[in-house]
Design an enzyme around this catalytic site. Structure first.
Site, PDB file in Angstrom:
ATOM      1  N   TYR A  53       0.844  -1.195   0.000  1.00 59.80           N
ATOM      2  CA  TYR A  53       0.000   0.000   0.000  1.00 59.80           C
ATOM      3  C   TYR A  53       0.873   1.236   0.000  1.00 59.80           C
ATOM      4  O   TYR A  53       2.095   1.182   0.190  1.00 59.80           O
ATOM      5  CB  TYR A  53      -0.942  -0.001   1.207  1.00 59.80           C
ATOM      6  CG  TYR A  53      -0.262   0.244   2.536  1.00 59.80           C
ATOM      7  CD1 TYR A  53      -0.133   1.532   3.060  1.00 59.80           C
ATOM      8  CD2 TYR A  53       0.276  -0.817   3.279  1.00 59.80           C
ATOM      9  CE1 TYR A  53       0.501   1.755   4.276  1.00 59.80           C
ATOM     10  CE2 TYR A  53       0.912  -0.601   4.487  1.00 59.80           C
ATOM     11  CZ  TYR A  53       1.020   0.690   4.987  1.00 59.80           C
ATOM     12  OH  TYR A  53       1.660   0.916   6.185  1.00 59.80           O
ATOM     13  N   CYS A  54       0.249   2.381  -0.206  1.00 61.51           N
ATOM     14  CA  CYS A  54       0.940   3.674  -0.137  1.00 61.51           C
ATOM     15  C   CYS A  54      -0.108   4.714   0.221  1.00 61.51           C
ATOM     16  O   CYS A  54      -0.888   4.497   1.144  1.00 61.51           O
ATOM     17  CB  CYS A  54       1.647   3.993  -1.459  1.00 61.51           C
ATOM     18  SG  CYS A  54       0.564   3.992  -2.902  1.00 61.51           S
TER      19      CYS A  54
END
Length: 292
Positions: free
Chosen positions: A248-249
Site C-alpha cells: 500500500y501507499c
C-alpha cells in the site's frame, strides 16, 4: 500481424529503440506530475509535458488521472471497472494483437500502475521501460513532440484477476492476525514513521514494513535494482517466498512500483491495496502507528 514477443515484463531502452517501428508494438507514456500550488499539493496530467517537452517517438499518452481511474470512485486513483478499462485501453490502440511498453518521467511507479491495471485485467503482453523517459533521454535517444494519434484497435479480451488487488476487509484481517500475509508500505521512510504525510492522520498500518518505491530504483540510472541489490532492499519483507504480500501507499501508485519490484524478485502472490491510506487513514477507527 504477428505478435511481438516481449522477452520479459521489463525492457531496456536498447530493446525499445530496436523495435520502435514494429507495427505490433504500442508505446504508452503514463506520466503524472505532482506539484505544490498555493492551494496545496495536487496531481496534474503529464499531457502538456508529453506534447511540449517530448516523448518516445510514436508513443501515445495515457491519462491515469481521468481515464484509467474510476471518476465515480471514492479516491483519486480508484481502479476502473473492466468495461471502462477495456474502452480506454482500446482508445490507445491496445488490443489482443499488440505488445505494450509503458513508461513515465518519474521513478517508474506510474508506468508500473498502468502495467498492473492492464496485466491484472488479463492483457498478456505488457512491459515497463526500465528507467523510463529519463533513461531514454540519458542514452541520447530521439524524442518527438506533439500529439500521436493511436492506431485503431481490434478486440481486447480481458480476464480480470481480482487476487492482484486487496480490499479493506483483507487488510483488516491481516492486521487482526486472521489472515496470513505481509503488509508493505511503499511511501517514504519519513511518511512511514509518521514524520511527514499529506493526511491529518499520519503513520503506517500496524504490522507493515517499509520498502519505499524510491529504494528499489538505482538513484543514478533510474533503472530498477536487480539481483542482490534488489534482494537487500526487500529483505525487510517477512516472507518465505510464497506468502502473500499486500502493498500500500497513499493511493495505490507508489505501491505499484514496489509491488512490481517484488514480482520481479520472484514473489508470486503480490497484491495492491487500492484504497491504501486514502481509505485507511480516513477512518478514525482504523489504527495507525507513528514512530514520532
Amino acid at each position: 500481424m504477428p505478435a511481438l514477443d516481449l522477452l520479459a515484463d521489463l525492457v531496456t531502452t536498447e530493446w525499445l529503440a530496436a523495435h520502435l517501428d514494429d507495427p505490433g508494438l504500442v508505446v504508452v507514456d503514463a506520466s503524472v506530475l505532482g506539484v505544490e500550488t498555493p492551494a496545496g499539493f495536487r496531481w496534474l496530467s503529464g499531457l502538456d509535458e508529453y506534447l511540449i517537452a517530448g516523448h518516445v517517438p510514436g508513443a501515445v499518452f495515457a491519462d491515469l488521472l481521468e481515464e484509467f481511474s474510476d471518476p465515480d470512485g471514492p479516491y483519486s486513483f480508484t481502479r476502473p471497472a473492466p468495461a471502462r478499462l477495456e474502452r480506454v485501453a482500446r482508445e490507445l490502440g491496445i488490443d489482443d494483437d499488440v505488445a505494450v511498453v509503458v513508461y513515465d518521467t518519474s521513478l517508474g511507479h506510474w508506468a508500473a500502475r498502468l502495467w498492473w491495471l492492464l496485466t491484472s485485467a488479463g492483457v498478456e503482453r505488457v512491459a515497463v521501460l526500465d528507467g523510463g523517459l529519463g533513461r531514454w533521454r540519458a542514452d541520447g535517444r530521439a524524442l518527438e513532440t506533439g500529439f500521436e494519434p493511436p492506431r485503431t484497435a481490434g478486440a481486447l479480451t480481458l480476464s480480470p484477476n481480482d487476487a492482484r488487488w486487496a480490499e479493506r476487509e483483507e487488510v483488516d484481517a491481516i492486521v487482526a492476525g486472521e489472515a496470513d500475509a505481509a503488509l508493505v508500505c511503499a511511501l517514504s521512510a519519513s511518511d512511514f514513521r509518521g514524520e511527514t504525510g499529506r493526511r491529518p492522520r499520519r503513520g503506517h498500518i500496524p504490522g507493515s514494513v517499509s520498502v519505499p518505491v524510491s529504494s528499489v530504483v538505482d538513484r543514478e540510472s533510474g533503472t530498477l535494482l536487480r539481483g542482490d541489490a534488489l534482494e537487500t532492499r526487500l529483505a525487510a519483507v517477512p516472507t518465505d517466498g510464497t506468502r502473500r504480500i499486500v502493498v500500500y501507499c497513499g493511493g495505490g501508485i507508489a505501491a505499484a512500483g514496489t509491488a512490481f519490484a517484488l514480482r520481479r524478485a520472484g514473489h508470486p502472490d503480490v497484491a495492491i491495496y487500492d484504497g491504501s491510506l486514502d481509505e485507511w487513514a480516513a477512518d478514525p477507527r482504523a489504527p495507525l502507528v507513528s514512530l514520532v
